[in-house]
Design an enzyme around this catalytic site. Structure first.
Site, PDB file in Angstrom:
ATOM      1  N   ASP A  88       4.542  -2.093  -2.160  1.00  0.00           N
ATOM      2  CA  ASP A  88       5.112  -1.131  -1.220  1.00  0.00           C
ATOM      3  C   ASP A  88       4.987  -1.631   0.222  1.00  0.00           C
ATOM      4  O   ASP A  88       4.331  -2.651   0.478  1.00  0.00           O
ATOM      5  CB  ASP A  88       4.467   0.263  -1.377  1.00  0.00           C
ATOM      6  N   ASN A 153      -4.317  11.923  -3.361  1.00  0.00           N
ATOM      7  CA  ASN A 153      -3.371  12.932  -3.861  1.00  0.00           C
ATOM      8  C   ASN A 153      -2.706  12.480  -5.165  1.00  0.00           C
ATOM      9  O   ASN A 153      -1.757  13.095  -5.630  1.00  0.00           O
ATOM     10  CB  ASN A 153      -2.296  13.244  -2.806  1.00  0.00           C
ATOM     11  N   HIS A 155      -1.121   9.557  -5.665  1.00  0.00           N
ATOM     12  CA  HIS A 155       0.011   8.638  -5.576  1.00  0.00           C
ATOM     13  C   HIS A 155      -0.389   7.248  -6.058  1.00  0.00           C
ATOM     14  O   HIS A 155      -1.537   6.825  -5.915  1.00  0.00           O
ATOM     15  CB  HIS A 155       0.647   8.611  -4.171  1.00  0.00           C
ATOM     16  N   GLU A 160       4.762   9.311  -4.155  1.00  0.00           N
ATOM     17  CA  GLU A 160       4.038  10.503  -3.709  1.00  0.00           C
ATOM     18  C   GLU A 160       4.255  11.642  -4.712  1.00  0.00           C
ATOM     19  O   GLU A 160       5.162  11.566  -5.555  1.00  0.00           O
ATOM     20  CB  GLU A 160       4.577  10.918  -2.328  1.00  0.00           C
TER      21      GLU A 160
HETATM   22  C1  GLP Z   1      -1.924   3.481   0.160  1.00  0.00           C
HETATM   23  C2  GLP Z   1      -1.043   2.553  -0.670  1.00  0.00           C
HETATM   24  C3  GLP Z   1      -1.428   2.531  -2.096  1.00  0.00           C
HETATM   25  C4  GLP Z   1      -2.929   2.430  -2.207  1.00  0.00           C
HETATM   26  C5  GLP Z   1      -3.538   3.704  -1.693  1.00  0.00           C
HETATM   27  C6  GLP Z   1      -5.052   3.730  -1.732  1.00  0.00           C
HETATM   28  O1  GLP Z   1      -1.300   4.591   0.687  1.00  0.00           O
HETATM   29  N1  GLP Z   1       0.339   2.831  -0.587  1.00  0.00           N
HETATM   30  O2  GLP Z   1      -0.777   1.436  -2.731  1.00  0.00           O
HETATM   31  O3  GLP Z   1      -3.279   2.281  -3.551  1.00  0.00           O
HETATM   32  O4  GLP Z   1      -3.092   4.003  -0.407  1.00  0.00           O
HETATM   33  O5  GLP Z   1      -5.606   2.985  -0.674  1.00  0.00           O
HETATM   34  P1  GLP Z   1      -7.143   2.677  -0.547  1.00  0.00           P
HETATM   35  O6  GLP Z   1      -7.440   1.629  -1.554  1.00  0.00           O
HETATM   36  O7  GLP Z   1      -7.311   2.173   0.852  1.00  0.00           O
HETATM   37  O8  GLP Z   1      -7.878   3.938  -0.809  1.00  0.00           O
END
Ligand code: GLP
Length: 255
Positions: A88, A153, A155, A160
């Site tokens: 992403d 949340n 995702h 989302e």
């Molecule tokens: C982001 C990314 C995700 C990631 C998530 C968790 O928003 N789009 O791909 O898995 O958040 O991030 P973190 O590992 O920093 O908690």
């Protein structure tokens, strides 16, 4: 020669548990985030030994940082024939005043891609043709491995809440919760409000899915999403992963 398969069996294996009701999900609990990163890196290295031209989809965020650190140290891994993809990326906000934030392309380059030679595919180059990116990523029967983190949340990538199992690779509005956790607030001037994400449809085409979750704040959402009693639903996008036949959830907490 570097033997990733033996290295994998040497690393602390942690607790492996298969839930009773749900076929494809395997849980691996390790002592801490570094051990999760080390084990995930060994899985990647092992895949590249078995299949040097594997297609691998990589996540961003703080959770996979120990995995990238471990991969950077595995200097014997042969990446040359691999095909690598981003999961992403933020869409830059419109308007003249842009806040400084790290793009996911910068993140991937800094954490791993600058250190290796491979076929590197940047989703940000496909914002006007997301379907082409999905086609490239799912060619040859789907990616060999998709590695995911998870948002609080539920995702995965930027699918989302509201995303179902058929969701394509697309541009999506970021949820308020994501804006708060990623930029410290919703509606902050100069920060992205949209992203491009690989959709759940393409993620579910992977031959193998590895979801990494570390830290107590992820326990509740992981437990809920992978509870066999929770029906897959768009309210909790990670819950669709239970429909896949080969999912490993690696954590540093008991699910
Ligand atoms: C982001 C990314 C995700 C990631 C998530 C968790 O928003 N789009 O791909 O898995 O958040 O991030 P973190 O590992 O920093 O908690």
């Amino acid at each position: 020669m570097y033997d990733a398969v033996n290295a994998l069996s040497r690393v602390h294996c942690g607790m492996v548990r298969k839930p009773k009701a749900d076929g494809g999900v395997r849980f691996i609990q390790l002592p801490n985030a570094d051990a999760v990163g080390q084990k995930a890196a060994l899985l990647v290295a092992d895949l590249l030994v078995k299949k040097p031209n594997a297609a691998i989809v990589f996540p961003t965020g703080s959770t996979p940082l120990p995995m990238y650190q471990a991969l950077r140290h595995m200097t014997h891994v042969h990446w040359e024939n691999s095909r690598l993809f981003h999961l992403d990326e933020y869409i830059p906000p419109s308007g003249t005043r842009q806040a400084r934030y790290q793009t996911y392309a910068e993140y991937m380059n800094t954490e791993l891609w600058d250190y290796i030679r491979a076929d590197k595919n940047y989703i940000v180059h496909y914002t006007d043709k997301p379907a082409d990116y999905e086609k490239k990523m799912t060619a040859h029967g789907g990616p060999d491995l998709v590695i995911l983190g998870i948002g609080t949340n539920g995702h995965v990538a930027f699918n989302e809440p509201g995303s179902d199992e058929h969701s394509p690779t697309r541009i999506i509005e970021l949820s308020e919760q994501t804006l708060i956790s990623n930029f410290g607030g919703a509606g902050k001037k100069g920060y992205p409000v949209q992203a491009i994400t690989v959709g759940l449809k393409a993620i579910l085409k992977a031959k193998k899915i590895l979801l990494l979750a570390t830290g107590e704040k992820k326990r509740e959402v992981v437990r809920h999403a992978f509870d066999p009693a929770t029906l897959p639903s768009a309210d909790l996008p990670a819950s669709w992963l239970k429909k896949h036949p080969d999912v490993t959830v690696m954590t540093d907490f008991l699910v």
